[in-house]
Structures are given as structure tokens and as C-alpha cells.
Write a protein that holds these residues in place. Structure first.
Motif, mmCIF file in Angstrom:
data_model
loop_
_atom_site.group_PDB
_atom_site.id
_atom_site.type_symbol
_atom_site.label_atom_id
_atom_site.label_comp_id
_atom_site.label_asym_id
_atom_site.label_seq_id
_atom_site.Cartn_x
_atom_site.Cartn_y
_atom_site.Cartn_z
ATOM 1 N N LEU A 113 0.810 -1.218 0.000
ATOM 2 C CA LEU A 113 0.000 0.000 0.000
ATOM 3 C C LEU A 113 0.843 1.268 0.000
ATOM 4 N N ALA A 114 2.087 1.171 0.437
ATOM 5 C CA ALA A 114 2.942 2.354 0.515
ATOM 6 C C ALA A 114 3.677 2.636 -0.788
ATOM 7 N N LYS A 115 3.454 1.822 -1.814
ATOM 8 C CA LYS A 115 4.141 2.045 -3.091
ATOM 9 C C LYS A 115 3.827 3.444 -3.614
ATOM 10 N N LYS A 116 4.821 4.025 -4.251
ATOM 11 C CA LYS A 116 4.686 5.357 -4.827
ATOM 12 C C LYS A 116 3.590 5.367 -5.896
ATOM 13 N N PRO A 117 2.664 6.318 -5.832
ATOM 14 C CA PRO A 117 1.621 6.364 -6.857
ATOM 15 C C PRO A 117 2.205 6.716 -8.227
ATOM 16 N N MET A 118 1.552 6.224 -9.261
ATOM 17 C CA MET A 118 2.013 6.513 -10.610
ATOM 18 C C MET A 118 1.671 7.963 -10.963
ATOM 19 N N THR A 119 2.657 8.670 -11.484
ATOM 20 C CA THR A 119 2.461 10.070 -11.843
ATOM 21 C C THR A 119 2.346 10.258 -13.343
ATOM 22 N N ARG A 120 2.435 9.185 -14.073
ATOM 23 C CA ARG A 120 2.392 9.276 -15.532
ATOM 24 C C ARG A 120 1.484 8.183 -16.060
ATOM 25 N N GLU A 121 0.579 8.562 -16.973
ATOM 26 C CA GLU A 121 -0.266 7.565 -17.625
ATOM 27 C C GLU A 121 0.412 7.142 -18.924
ATOM 28 N N ILE A 122 0.444 5.845 -19.159
ATOM 29 C CA ILE A 122 1.107 5.306 -20.348
ATOM 30 C C ILE A 122 0.138 4.388 -21.080
ATOM 31 N N ILE A 123 0.097 4.543 -22.401
ATOM 32 C CA ILE A 123 -0.593 3.578 -23.250
ATOM 33 C C ILE A 123 0.437 3.007 -24.232
ATOM 34 N N LEU A 124 0.154 1.828 -24.734
ATOM 35 C CA LEU A 124 1.073 1.129 -25.627
ATOM 36 C C LEU A 124 0.367 0.848 -26.945
ATOM 37 N N ILE A 125 1.054 1.144 -28.044
ATOM 38 C CA ILE A 125 0.490 0.951 -29.379
ATOM 39 C C ILE A 125 1.348 -0.064 -30.130
ATOM 40 N N LEU A 126 0.696 -1.149 -30.569
ATOM 41 C CA LEU A 126 1.390 -2.255 -31.232
ATOM 42 C C LEU A 126 0.874 -2.424 -32.663
ATOM 43 N N PRO A 127 1.538 -1.804 -33.643
ATOM 44 C CA PRO A 127 1.085 -1.964 -35.025
ATOM 45 C C PRO A 127 1.811 -3.095 -35.743
ATOM 46 N N ASP A 128 1.048 -3.952 -36.391
ATOM 47 C CA ASP A 128 1.587 -4.978 -37.282
ATOM 48 C C ASP A 128 2.653 -5.869 -36.633
ATOM 49 N N ILE A 129 2.421 -6.235 -35.388
ATOM 50 C CA ILE A 129 3.312 -7.186 -34.724
ATOM 51 C C ILE A 129 2.944 -8.577 -35.237
ATOM 52 N N ARG A 130 3.920 -9.338 -35.682
ATOM 53 C CA ARG A 130 3.648 -10.637 -36.301
ATOM 54 C C ARG A 130 3.484 -11.776 -35.301
ATOM 55 N N SER A 131 4.242 -11.731 -34.223
ATOM 56 C CA SER A 131 4.326 -12.869 -33.312
ATOM 57 C C SER A 131 3.350 -12.758 -32.140
ATOM 58 N N CYS A 132 2.547 -13.796 -31.967
ATOM 59 C CA CYS A 132 1.653 -13.863 -30.808
ATOM 60 C C CYS A 132 2.450 -13.854 -29.511
ATOM 61 N N TRP A 133 3.607 -14.506 -29.527
ATOM 62 C CA TRP A 133 4.435 -14.554 -28.316
ATOM 63 C C TRP A 133 4.937 -13.163 -27.960
ATOM 64 N N ASN A 134 5.328 -12.368 -28.941
ATOM 65 C CA ASN A 134 5.735 -10.993 -28.662
ATOM 66 C C ASN A 134 4.562 -10.192 -28.099
ATOM 67 N N VAL A 135 3.391 -10.352 -28.678
ATOM 68 C CA VAL A 135 2.209 -9.635 -28.182
ATOM 69 C C VAL A 135 1.927 -10.038 -26.735
ATOM 70 N N GLY A 136 1.980 -11.338 -26.446
ATOM 71 C CA GLY A 136 1.753 -11.802 -25.085
ATOM 72 C C GLY A 136 2.763 -11.234 -24.101
ATOM 73 N N ALA A 137 4.035 -11.227 -24.495
ATOM 74 C CA ALA A 137 5.083 -10.670 -23.633
ATOM 75 C C ALA A 137 4.862 -9.182 -23.386
ATOM 76 N N MET A 138 4.405 -8.469 -24.406
ATOM 77 C CA MET A 138 4.185 -7.028 -24.234
ATOM 78 C C MET A 138 2.959 -6.760 -23.356
ATOM 79 N N PHE A 139 1.929 -7.598 -23.433
ATOM 80 C CA PHE A 139 0.798 -7.464 -22.514
ATOM 81 C C PHE A 139 1.268 -7.663 -21.072
#
Length: 175
Positions: A16-42
Motif C-alpha cells: 500500500l505504501a508504493k509510490k503512486p504513478m504520476t504518468r499515464e502510459i498507453i502502448l500501441i502495437l502496429p503490425d506485430i507478427r508474433s503472438c508470443w511478442n504480443v503476449g510478452a508485451m501485454f
């Protein structure tokens, strides 16, 4: 006789004492071929507090057993959306105040560790062979790279994404 688990857990006060996130991040994955890469990035996106993943072009989408095998469930609770047109998505995000950061090694790219990030960052990674398309790079606010020391000039897209997300989460802040 039952085996006892060797797993240990952090006390709830530490969690509960972890530092709150001060930045919102989204990830954009265009035309990634490998399901394994997509899974790792998720899985990495979940671990680093990414709020949403956009899958553009022919990037494989959940539900998919090959994505699930690597994501270990992250693809089921992390919000994601398919984006039919990458550049339309980038334009929309820019209008909403997102800093578009393309991860790509170019003559004009800057070292990611020397880049300042705002409160809302959209990380755009490229596919495994072609990288980030030039027309999409033109829409980015920043083009960054991870400095390489070896003969190979790049990393696997999932590994590079992990490093970039970590740097964005914990790196320089402009506000």
C-alpha cells in the motif's frame, strides 16, 4: 507429507505504501507478427502500469492461446482495443494531449534515457522487421532509441518495449 510453499509475500503495508504513478502510459502495437511478442508485451504492460494497449493492423488479438501462454492472464484484465487505422489513432491521441513516443533507431532519434516525458505518454513500437512506418514517425512528438553496444543494432520488439516502458515509467519527467 505435503510440501510447503517457498513463496513469500510482501506485507500489505509495503504494497500500500508504493509510490503512486504520476504518468499515464498507453502502448500501441502496429503490425506485430508474433503472438508470443504480443503476449510478452501485454505482460510487461501490466507489470509497468500501462493503462491500455492498442492493437493496430494485423497484430494478433486476444483471445488467442499463444498470446495467453506468455501473457499469463494480463490480456484478460488489461484494457485493449483494436485500431483499424494507425495514423488516425495517433492523430486522435495527439488531439487528446498524449505525447506520442516512437521507439525506432533513426538518424534523428534520441537516446531514450535522455528524453523527458510528460504526464500522458503513448509508446508506439514497430513491427519485428520493418519497425515504425515513416508516416507514423512523422506524427510522433519524439523518436527514441535504446543505445546498443553489440554488432546487432536492435533488440527483439518485446524486449525493447520492456526497456522503453520501464524508462518511461521511471525516467525524466517534464511536469
Amino acid at each position: 507429507m505435503q510440501k510447503q510453499s517457498k513463496l513469500t509475500f510482501a506485507p500489505i503495508t509495503i504494497i500500500l505504501a508504493k509510490k503512486p504513478m504520476t504518468r499515464e502510459i498507453i502502448l500501441i502495437l502496429p503490425d506485430i507478427r508474433s503472438c508470443w511478442n504480443v503476449g510478452a508485451m501485454f505482460r510487461t504492460a501490466d507489470g509497468l502500469g500501462v493503462s491500455k494497449v492498442y492493437l493496430a493492423g494485423y497484430t494478433p488479438a486476444p483471445p488467442n492461446p499463444r498470446i495467453a501462454k506468455v501473457a499469463l492472464g494480463a490480456e484478460t484484465w488489461l484494457p485493449w482495443e483494436q485500431a483499424p487505422d494507425l495514423n488516425s489513432l495517433l492523430t486522435k491521441l495527439k488531439q487528446e494531449g498524449w505525447q506520442i513516443v516512437a521507439l525506432e533507431k533513426t538518424a534523428a532519434s534520441t537516446d531514450i534515457s535522455q528524453t523527458s516525458f510528460g504526464a500522458k505518454v503513448a509508446l508506439l513500437v514497430g513491427n519485428e522487421v520493418e519497425g515504425v512506418p515513416a508516416d507514423s514517425q512523422a506524427l510522433a512528438d519524439n523518436i527514441v532509441h535504446i543505445p546498443m553496444l553489440g554488432l546487432k543494432g536492435s533488440l527483439n520488439v518485446a524486449i525493447a518495449t520492456s526497456i522503453a516502458l520501464y524508462q518511461i515509467r521511471h525516467g525524466l519527467q517534464t511536469n
